[in-house]
Design an enzyme around this catalytic site. Structure first.
Site: not given
Ligand code: UD1
Ligand code: MG
Length: 456
Positions: A18, A103, A142, A365, A390
């Protein structure tokens, strides 16, 4: 006691689709520092017994940024639950508390992490503690489903939630503490039958529930829990962080005349009784001493400004700029990789690059150090107490001796001795009455021409 041991898993393998970027999401900067570095700073102060970062394939840049923390690679991105599973080779035997942080939620404070661990270690000694918050706009977060007794029953992703569940204001911040003795068993049991077809970490709650284990929520503040998924989120996180940094600067004794217009880097250091005018930007690596005045509209990066110096308005200090005690750098002056020594003045319309301006020297200057010939950079050494007239060009490498005077408008290409005068202007010519005679002659010519026209 094993129960009080802590391990941290940082999830950073997501592509950040995104964000629409070729840079991994966690490398996008907030206050001049990659997101992941903010998170690591908080983790570091928690001093866990173990920590590891889950990264994706081809994320060497992230691995380098987090070193010396060990990384594990999640080769396929199948969801947050699947990501934590990648840490099994490192943490599989760990029986303490495993804190999982995302992260992309980089502004979490040490206090909040500690509070979660406290809840985990208090009665009823839950197996899972989830960090909740109540964002102004719950949007895609979530939702936390909590019963009347405070038991967390489930985390429902927005995409999977019913209209009723979407009304819940308490959201998942993306941090959780799970008992190490259960964590990997839970993770292996997670399925992917949901809207995204992913293995959701959040499902550990339902799994713990099913085993009759307690799950609790610790609450935090939106300002530190914003999850960055898009550029708009990034800007909101930046705004929150800037507010914190401004507040910190003021708490520590700096006056910000118009705080909302001052931008700090995470590592900006200000002394006491520093005054910062409106619209000042601090890039990374800036240290400002006591009683410094930074006037409006300055851009400062990688610079040291020592006590009592005055910078601005409209100055640009680039990396390697060093402004010593009591020195003045004024409007439309750019300083790069150069030292302006004690009490020296560079006040107007000047470029000083790869140079030393000796103590008490005065740079007039429009002076330019011509430090680059298109191939190499040369050094300009301006001695103590020298006076640069200057609009002079100092063609580097060149040395101006202490106390020397350079006549205005000179182009200096050779060394100038101590206390000498150097000037390279053409000789000053003056013809008495020439201007008046010129005008008289021209007026006469004009009159003649007009008279000729009238004749025709
Ligand atoms: C997630 C939570 C959601 C919460 C939100 C908070 C889940 C299923 N959902 O959604 O409930 O409200 O964070 O910000 O956990 N990542 C990996 N490997 C993967 C997928 C993700 O390392 O396969 C890492 C991403 O780099 C990121 C973190 O996990 O740092 C969260 O992933 P992201 O896809 O942003 O989850 P959200 O849709 O934000
Ligand atoms: Mg996220």
């Amino acid at each position: 006691m094993t129960g009080d041991q802590t391990a941290v898993v940082i999830l950073a393998a997501g592509l950040g689709t995104r964000m629409k970027s070729s840079l991994p999401k966690v490398m996008h900067p907030l206050a001049g520092r990659p997101m992941i570095k903010h998170l690591l700073a908080a983790v570091e102060s928690l001093a866990p017994q173990q920590a590891c970062v889950v990264i994706g394939a081809e994320m060497e840049a992230v691995a380098r940024a987090v070193a010396p923390y060990p990384t594990v690679v999640q080769t396929e991105r199948l969801g947050t639950g699947h990501a934590v599973l990648a840490a099994e080779p490192v943490l599989g035997g760990f029986a303490g508390d495993v804190l999982i942080v995302y992260g992309d939620t980089p502004l979490i404070s040490l206090a909040t992490m500690q509070r979660m661990l406290d809840v985990k270690r208090a009665e009823p000694r839950p197996a899972v503690v989830v960090l909740g918050f109540r964002p102004e706009d719950p949007g895609a977060y979530g939702r936390l489903v909590v019963d009347g007794s405070g038991q967390l029953q489930a985390i429902v992703e927005a995409k999977d939630a019913s209209a009723e569940q979407l009304k819940i204001g308490l959201c998942n911040a993306g941090m959780m503490v799970v008992d190490g003795r259960h964590l990997f068993a839970f993770l292996h049991a997670i399925g992917n039958a949901n809207a995204k077809g992913e293995y959701y970490l959040t499902d550990v709650v339902t799994l713990a529930q099913a085993q009759g284990l307690a799950c609790r929520v610790a609450e935090g503040d939106e300002r530190e829990l914003i999850g960055v998924n898009s550029r708009a989120d990034l800007a909101r996180a930046e705004a929150f962080l800037q507010e914190t940094l401004r507040q910190r600067a003021m708490n520590e004794g700096a006056t910000l005349i118009d705080p909302a217009t001052v931008y700090f880097s995470a590592d900006t250091q200000l002394g006491r009784d520093v005054t910062v005018g409106p619209s000042v930007f601090f890039g990374p690596g800036v240290t400002v001493g006591d009683r410094v005045e930074i006037r409006a509209f300055c851009h400062i990066e990688g610079a040291v400004i020592e006590e009592g110096a005055i910078v601005g308005p409209f100055s640009r200090l680039r990396p390697g700029a060093s402004v010593a005690k009591g020195a003045h750098v004024g409007n439309f002056v750019e300083i790069k990789n150069a030292t302006v020594e004690e009490g020296a003045k560079v006040n107007h319309l000047t470029y000083i690059g790869d140079a030393r301006v000796g103590a008490k020297a005065n740079v007039g200057a429009g002076t330019i150090t011509c430090n680059y010939d298109g191939f190499t950079k040369g050094f300009t050494d301006i001695g103590e107490g020298a006076f640069i007239g200057s609009n002079s060009s100092l063609v580097a490498p060149v040395k101006i001796g202490a106390g020397a005077i350079i006549g205005a408008g000179s182009v200096i290409t050779r060394e100038v001795e101590t206390d000498a005068l150097a000037l390279t202007r053409g000789p000053h010519l003056q013809r008495k009455g020439w201007g008046k005679a010129f005008r008289t002659r021209k007026d006469e010519e004009k009159r003649k021409k007009q008279a000729e026209k009238g004749d025709r």
